[in-house]
Design an enzyme around this catalytic site. Structure first.
Site, short mmCIF file in Angstrom:
data_model
loop_
_atom_site.label_atom_id
_atom_site.label_comp_id
_atom_site.label_asym_id
_atom_site.label_seq_id
_atom_site.Cartn_x
_atom_site.Cartn_y
_atom_site.Cartn_z
CB CYS A 86 -8.89 2.18 -2.02
SG CYS A 86 -10.47 3.14 -1.14
CE LYS A 138 -10.42 -1.33 -4.34
NZ LYS A 138 -11.11 -0.24 -4.48
CD GLU A 156 -9.60 3.27 -5.50
OE1 GLU A 156 -10.10 1.95 -5.55
OE2 GLU A 156 -9.83 3.79 -4.63
#
Length: 552
Positions: A149, A113, A45
């Site tokens: 994540c 994300k 990430e």
């Protein structure tokens, strides 16, 4: 339809802001993947910028430079495997934490994300816009889902990917260390495997960034939750992982499972790695510290030597008339055992000069903590002078117990650029010293064997700022203090919780008061290695002016 897929996993250490350097690391990993016949080279990430960027990512010139670097990578890595790399991305006027898929000279897919963490060290809600729930991307004819994540910790993202055709999950992370974090991650990823029935690859970065240190430990799980491989913790590594399609779908071909060190070793490694990277990434190669003969400075000296090597560490004894013969002997013994330069700089004459200068103002007043703090501030002044003259970063040595209750002199022993043991309670300092004496690893640059002799560990702790002074004169005994602090700080508990745990209410209230009135000191203190989810800095943000006390 392909029945084999090879991924090059690049568990690497980026530097925040070094876009060109991070791109160079990504290119090197891609070349290794190309040589190994990989279908995809995957990086963690936000790799192109480093992580955690904080507000830097909001600067338009910065995130535009990062986006341009990814585009350049796509163009230069056209002849070979696809690459997946994390970075910021602007689309429709919104700024996203993105995972970008590069192939055939261009960016072919973007994962944005969805769940933005807004707790502990993360402020992503104020930095990024939330992306939509999306589907998988294709590499060749294989469909891959990449929850970024935090998205990997939420079942809706993984289930949406599975429902829209993902054949396995590759989860890129910038997941910082805290004690026993690997078990937390493993449990979460097992849940994703159970919910989706898909193999999961959890890819994490390594390296220190300010107070945070990323511990790697990249791993893969097959359907059913069986561990298929694990990469080393804290070390940079590039590894080839194969997946094969069978009658029941895709599975990771079992590979090496690196040893998972126990918590004592992980904490020590985190402190070493955090200091090594903080120094290296800020341009310092040498460190110095005041070596008092006490246990805290001895441990910091050992960490510094293990991080930097003995030739790059200077220890300085700055005795006053209150420094005991035992402390002088212990400090010298620690310096010799570690092999560092050891300087002896008495402060008695300087202290006498300051006392004489202030005498007209202090005439008729009793000596008190003021005079004690003058000693500490003189030491801080002299150490900072050496830091300036020699270009060596001064390390400060206060443990979490002292930092919590303000048992330290601001502009004195708190002086310094970094504090490796800032999140280590005093009771853990003792055990960490014993662990280091009994253990040596190849990532330590210091010597094996006993580097902190038992007399340093066993003697009653003292600041030695007055005759026969002991820490216990001012504070509860450390097992009591640390037990109360664990409840009030780490568990966010109450006075009633302390009493229920068997602690005296008066002790608990006194400790609570000390925590609150020393907030201004912590606000000005050096950063230090984060070892727990309630470290003093981004994990715990309290007002400096605060009259509230727990009414129970």
């Amino acid at each position: 339809m392909a029945d084999h897929f090879r991924i090059t996993l690049a568990q690497l250490n980026p530097t925040v802001g070094d876009i060109a350097g991070n791109a160079k690391k990504a290119r090197s990993a891609w070349e290794q993947g190309r040589a190994a016949g990989a279908d995809l080279v995957a990086l963690p990430e936000m790799f192109i910028t480093g992580y955690n960027t904080q507000d830097l990512v909001l600067k338009p010139s910065f995130h535009r430079a990062a986006m341009a670097a990814v585009q350049q990578l796509a163009e230069s890595c056209a002849d070979g495997p696809a690459m997946a790399i994390g970075g910021p991305w602007v689309e429709g006027g919104n700024l996203y934490n993105a995972y970008l898929i590069l192939s055939r000279g261009r960016i072919v897919s973007k994962v944005l994300k969805h769940h933005l963490p807004n707790e502990t060290v993360f402020d992503e809600v104020r930095l990024f816009d939330a992306g939509p729930l999306g589907g998988p991307y294709a590499v060749g004819n294989t469909r891959i889902g990449s929850p970024i994540c935090e998205d990997g910790w939420h079942e809706d993202v993984a289930e949406t990917l599975q429902e829209t055709g993902a054949e396995f999950l590759l989860i890129p992370n910038g997941s910082p260390y805290f004690r026993d974090k690997h078990d937390v991650r493993l449990n979460q990823m097992v849940a994703r495997v159970v919910e989706t029935g898909l193999p999961v690859i959890y890819l994490n970065m390594v390296g220190g960034q300010d107070d945070q240190v990323f511990d790697g430990g990249t791993f893969g799980l097959n359907p059913g939750g069986e561990l298929a491989f694990r990469m080393p913790v804290f070390d940079e590594a590039v590894m080839q992982i194969d997946l094969r399609r069978g009658d029941e779908g895709w599975a990771i071909v079992p590979a090496e499972i690196a040893e998972q060190p126990h918590a004592w070793e992980q904490d020590y490694r985190a402190m070493v790695q955090a200091l090594r990277d903080y120094m290296g990434k800020t341009g310092f190669s040498k460190a110095l510290l005041g070596l008092s003969g006490g246990i805290d400075s001895a441990l910091v000296a050992a960490i510094a030597v293990d991080a930097l090597g003995a030739d790059n560490v200077r220890c300085v004894m700055l005795p006053s008339e209150y420094t005991s013969a035992e402390s002088l002997e212990d400090a010298e013994a620690v310096a010799k055992a570690l092999g560092v330069r050891y300087d002896y700089v008495p402060i008695s004459q300087s202290r006498a000069a300051v006392t004489e200068t202030l005498a007209p103002l202090f005439d008729g007043l009793q000596a008190d903590i003021t005079e004690e703090n003058i000693q500490s501030r003189l030491r801080g002044l002299l150490l900072m002078a050496m830091s300036n003259k020699f270009g060596e970063m001064l390390l400060t040595t206060g443990n979490k117990s002292e930092v919590a209750v303000g048992y330290a002199t601001i502009y004195g022993d708190m002086n310094g650029g970094y504090n490796p043991i800032k999140d280590l309670y005093k009771t853990r300092v003792f055990e960490t010293c014993r662990w280091r004496n009994a253990n040596h690893r190849d990532w330590m640059k210091g010597p094996a064997g006993e580097v902190i002799r038992p007399s340093v560990i066993d003697k009653p702790p003292s600041a030695e700022l007055r005759e026969d002074q002991k820490d216990s004169d001012s504070l509860p005994d450390y097992p009591v203090l640390d037990g109360i602090l664990d409840i009030l700080v780490d568990q966010d508990g109450s006075i009633a919780d302390c009493v229920a745990a068997g602690f005296d209410e008066a002790d608990a209230r006194r400790v609570e008061h000390l925590i609150y009135i020393s907030e201004y000191k912590r606000f000005q203190s050096a950063p230090g290695t984060r070892l727990t989810p309630r470290a003093f800095w981004l994990d715990r943000r309290y007002p400096i002016v605060n009259r509230w006390r727990d009414p129970r």
